[in-house]
Design an enzyme around this catalytic site. Structure first.
Site, PDB file in Angstrom:
ATOM      1  CE  LYS A 140      -8.864   4.876   4.113  1.00  0.00           C
ATOM      2  NZ  LYS A 140      -9.299   3.685   3.560  1.00  0.00           N
ATOM      3  NE  ARG A 146      -3.743   1.923   2.763  1.00  0.00           N
ATOM      4  CZ  ARG A 146      -3.654   3.030   3.037  1.00  0.00           C
ATOM      5  NH1 ARG A 146      -2.473   3.529   3.801  1.00  0.00           N
ATOM      6  NH2 ARG A 146      -4.588   4.217   3.188  1.00  0.00           N
ATOM      7  CB  SER A 201     -12.003  -1.129   2.337  1.00  0.00           C
ATOM      8  OG  SER A 201     -10.739  -1.249   2.319  1.00  0.00           O
TER       9      SER A 201
HETATM   10  N1  TZP Z   1      -7.822   1.301   6.382  1.00  0.00           N
HETATM   11  C1  TZP Z   1      -8.511   1.758   7.167  1.00  0.00           C
HETATM   12  S1  TZP Z   1      -7.600   2.236   8.473  1.00  0.00           S
HETATM   13  C2  TZP Z   1      -6.137   2.015   7.651  1.00  0.00           C
HETATM   14  C3  TZP Z   1      -6.444   1.634   6.461  1.00  0.00           C
HETATM   15  C4  TZP Z   1      -5.375   1.193   5.427  1.00  0.00           C
HETATM   16  C5  TZP Z   1      -4.972   2.337   8.320  1.00  0.00           C
HETATM   17  C6  TZP Z   1      -4.337   1.372   9.626  1.00  0.00           C
HETATM   18  O1  TZP Z   1      -3.371   2.051   9.968  1.00  0.00           O
HETATM   19  P1  TZP Z   1      -3.024   1.960  11.582  1.00  0.00           P
HETATM   20  O2  TZP Z   1      -1.625   2.488  11.761  1.00  0.00           O
HETATM   21  O3  TZP Z   1      -2.846   0.359  11.905  1.00  0.00           O
HETATM   22  O4  TZP Z   1      -3.989   2.460  12.457  1.00  0.00           O
END
Ligand code: TZP
Ligand code: MG
Length: 215
Positions: A147, A47, A116
């Site tokens: 995010k 990603r 998602s």
């Molecule tokens: N999709 C929903 S939350 C997220 C993604 C890609 C990021 C989650 O990252 P982290 O650092 O585990 O909170």
């Protein structure tokens, strides 16, 4: 590996791996992913939204070789063309990406598609796409810097997914070692912890302690 084998990878270890080079304390994705694989992760999503297409391609060629060496599934976030170009095992798409049926048309029957979802309505839509898609993401469970714009859906949505999803799901978003037991108790068999893994001093040790909590 084929689609079935890739989904076996999804289910074989409770931690789902995602790259985030910007949050990896200066280390390369290659280094971070190798540590994840050494600790037992068998499902890795690339990603990287900000890099150039060429940089992504070159990096994914290396990650493809590395994940193959460990017998791990390798998925690409967002970019179906990149997934095809590097022979990834599938793609992970969001609600604003190409629709799942269009992605299935492009990828053919033997690749994994993850989608998602952020609430019951989307989960019901995903249930209707069983066969087209293979698993869903449920989150963000908690607020997250990874995010920033995403609205947290809470443990309630993890519980809802546990009870209502016909597809396997991965809980994601703001999950850390300190709250992981709550996510597990809410019903998640698979979780994705991004920044706390990529940013850990000892990535393999972090993955192992997370996996222990999930055990
Ligand atoms: N999709 C929903 S939350 C997220 C993604 C890609 C990021 C989650 O990252 P982290 O650092 O585990 O909170
Ligand atoms: Mg996306």
């Amino acid at each position: 590996m084929n689609r079935q084998e890739a989904m076996r990878c999804f289910k074989s270890f409770p931690i789902y791996g995602i790259t985030a080079e910007g949050m990896s304390a200066g280390r390369s994705n290659l280094e971070v992913v190798e540590a994840m694989l050494q600790a037992g992760i068998r499902f890795v999503q690339y990603r990287e939204k900000e890099k150039s297409g060429l940089a992504r391609y070159n990096e994914c060629l290396q990650l493809r070789e590395l994940t193959r060496k460990y017998g791990a599934a390798f998925l690409i976030d967002d970019f179906v063309d990149l997934a095809m170009a590097v022979d990834a095992d599938g793609v992970h798409i969001g609600q604003d990406d190409l629709p799942p049926r269009a992605v299935r048309e492009l990828l053919g029957p033997d690749k994994v598609i993850g989608w998602s979802t952020h609430g019951p309505e989307q989960l019901q839509a995903a249930n209707g796409l069983a066969g087209v898609i293979d698993y869903i993401g449920t989150g963000p469970v908690y607020a997250t810097q990874t995010k920033k714009t995403a609205v947290p859906v809470g443990l309630e949505y993890v519980q809802y997914a546990r009870q209502n999803s016909v597809l396997p799901f991965v809980a994601i978003g703001g999950i850390k070692e300190h709250n992981l037991h709550l996510v597990r108790e809410a019903g998640a068999d698979t979780v994705c912890v991004v920044s706390e893994i990529t940013g850990a001093d000892d990535i393999a040790a972090k993955v192992r302690s997370l996996a222990e909590i999930m055990d």
